[in-house]
Design a protein around this motif. Sequence first.
Motif, PDB file in Angstrom:
ATOM      1  N   PRO A  95      52.126 -54.275 -35.047  1.00 40.64           N
ATOM      2  CA  PRO A  95      53.280 -53.610 -34.439  1.00 40.64           C
ATOM      3  C   PRO A  95      54.611 -53.989 -35.080  1.00 40.64           C
ATOM      4  O   PRO A  95      55.595 -53.276 -34.939  1.00 40.64           O
ATOM      5  N   THR A  96      54.668 -55.122 -35.764  1.00 41.43           N
ATOM      6  CA  THR A  96      55.887 -55.522 -36.477  1.00 41.43           C
ATOM      7  C   THR A  96      55.523 -55.831 -37.925  1.00 41.43           C
ATOM      8  O   THR A  96      54.344 -55.935 -38.289  1.00 41.43           O
ATOM      9  N   ALA A  97      56.562 -56.032 -38.732  1.00 39.46           N
ATOM     10  CA  ALA A  97      56.329 -56.293 -40.153  1.00 39.46           C
ATOM     11  C   ALA A  97      55.648 -57.631 -40.385  1.00 39.46           C
ATOM     12  O   ALA A  97      54.967 -57.818 -41.399  1.00 39.46           O
ATOM     13  N   GLU A  98      55.830 -58.567 -39.451  1.00 38.54           N
ATOM     14  CA  GLU A  98      55.260 -59.907 -39.633  1.00 38.54           C
ATOM     15  C   GLU A  98      53.840 -60.031 -39.097  1.00 38.54           C
ATOM     16  O   GLU A  98      53.186 -61.049 -39.311  1.00 38.54           O
ATOM     17  N   THR A  99      53.326 -59.035 -38.398  1.00 37.74           N
ATOM     18  CA  THR A  99      52.016 -59.138 -37.770  1.00 37.74           C
ATOM     19  C   THR A  99      50.981 -58.269 -38.471  1.00 37.74           C
ATOM     20  O   THR A  99      51.317 -57.308 -39.177  1.00 37.74           O
ATOM     21  N   ASP A 113      33.358 -59.323 -33.962  1.00 38.28           N
ATOM     22  CA  ASP A 113      33.891 -59.798 -32.690  1.00 38.28           C
ATOM     23  C   ASP A 113      34.244 -58.603 -31.798  1.00 38.28           C
ATOM     24  O   ASP A 113      34.614 -57.527 -32.304  1.00 38.28           O
ATOM     25  N   PRO A 114      34.144 -58.763 -30.479  1.00 41.98           N
ATOM     26  CA  PRO A 114      34.313 -57.621 -29.569  1.00 41.98           C
ATOM     27  C   PRO A 114      35.631 -56.877 -29.726  1.00 41.98           C
ATOM     28  O   PRO A 114      35.679 -55.665 -29.547  1.00 41.98           O
ATOM     29  N   ALA A 115      36.703 -57.570 -30.037  1.00 45.33           N
ATOM     30  CA  ALA A 115      38.014 -56.920 -30.124  1.00 45.33           C
ATOM     31  C   ALA A 115      38.775 -57.480 -31.321  1.00 45.33           C
ATOM     32  O   ALA A 115      38.578 -58.631 -31.715  1.00 45.33           O
ATOM     33  N   PRO A 116      39.660 -56.663 -31.907  1.00 45.25           N
ATOM     34  CA  PRO A 116      40.488 -57.169 -33.012  1.00 45.25           C
ATOM     35  C   PRO A 116      41.547 -58.132 -32.496  1.00 45.25           C
ATOM     36  O   PRO A 116      41.811 -58.223 -31.295  1.00 45.25           O
ATOM     37  N   TYR A 117      42.176 -58.847 -33.418  1.00 44.17           N
ATOM     38  CA  TYR A 117      43.199 -59.836 -33.074  1.00 44.17           C
ATOM     39  C   TYR A 117      44.512 -59.434 -33.728  1.00 44.17           C
ATOM     40  O   TYR A 117      44.551 -59.098 -34.921  1.00 44.17           O
ATOM     41  N   THR A 118      45.584 -59.466 -32.959  1.00 43.88           N
ATOM     42  CA  THR A 118      46.919 -59.236 -33.504  1.00 43.88           C
ATOM     43  C   THR A 118      47.560 -60.598 -33.740  1.00 43.88           C
ATOM     44  O   THR A 118      47.765 -61.374 -32.796  1.00 43.88           O
ATOM     45  N   VAL A 119      47.858 -60.893 -34.991  1.00 40.95           N
ATOM     46  CA  VAL A 119      48.309 -62.237 -35.356  1.00 40.95           C
ATOM     47  C   VAL A 119      49.560 -62.163 -36.226  1.00 40.95           C
ATOM     48  O   VAL A 119      49.780 -61.201 -36.961  1.00 40.95           O
TER      49      VAL A 119
END
Length: 394
Positions: A95-99, A113-119
């Motif tokens: 959602p942002t340039a850093e993630t 894995d069941p769901a993706p990760y936003t990092v």
Amino acid sequence: MNAVAKVGRALREALLTLAAIGGVICIVLTIMAFAGGFSLIMFKTGSMSPTIPAGSVALVQSIPASEIAIGDVTTVDRAGELPITHRIIGVSPGPTAETRVITMKGDANDSADPAPYTVSQVRIVRGSVPGLAYVIVWFGNPWVLGAITVAAALLVTWAFWPRSPRPETPDAEDATSAADDDPAAPEPSTRRERRLSRNVTSCIAIGALVALPTLGSAPAADAAGLVSIASNGGGTHALDPVIPYDWDLDIDARAAPDDGDLTITLRGEGQGLQLFTVARTCSMPWDASGCRGTTTEVDAARTLALDSTEQQLIRRATPSTVHLRISVTGSGAAGTATLTLRATAAQTSVEQTVGGTTLARTGGTSSGMLAAPAAVLVGLGAAFIVRVRRKKPR
């Protein structure tokens, strides 16, 4: 110098050399942690086998999400759960340039894995050593740490203890220093010994003692109508942060009606410690060697809340039989814990409980952490007092 003195000097130098190497390693690791964002993590499960088997220790480095790529093995922190270390199989903008939004999968797992990760930041694995976690846990044993503390204090005392003067011989006359001409002065340590001695205290392990909370198992539950539970319960089981206690349970709902459901839940109660669980099923009963059939992970590694909240593990149609293994690890200096597994079919519930043991406090307090340096300082003080007294004229 006689043979015994030569052996003593060689042994002293060897031990001081090892201590100095340990001190350098400690310093290097500290610099890496602060300057490079490096840290060590221990693997409790085998989801990354055979690349990183259970019991391994990995060196990880914190990096921004913009630097990750498909194929990297990374550790992602999860709110309220244990961090997870899997391989990245997909990366997309966040959602942002850093993630970034990443999809991960364990090398030993059949699916992602069941769901993706936003990092915005992850820890990338730079290397790993199989089996090292068990060594670290062993060194965390209070008895082992106590022995290391005593040994370090004795080594420092021995290194700085004033030596008896060496008798002069004609062959050594030219090599005798001005200090040796004074028979009342003790023989000083060599420069090598003094230099190595300064590094001894750097290798003293001053970590909090690894807690060993325990869980006491209740006897196997009797069959109760439509559903029953049998387990490997019995005795008291020590927990540590890496090597799990495997609680094996056989839930039998073969007598339940065809149009019903079997629901299996787990809850924890207690205080003063933290428990982590991983739940798996096997197509055959579990034994000492593990699962001889097909294994399915039904609940990934998570922190088990000790607040009596029930967490659903399995829900399946009846009649059914479930061979369940709950791997439990724990940390904390002292406390009480009880785990309760409930199986419900056709409005009939049975429970199996393990736990209810209170631990005496074993470590982690400030006084325990000061034991190692205090012992070393006592040894240094004793050696200094003896040296001063020997130098006083009589």
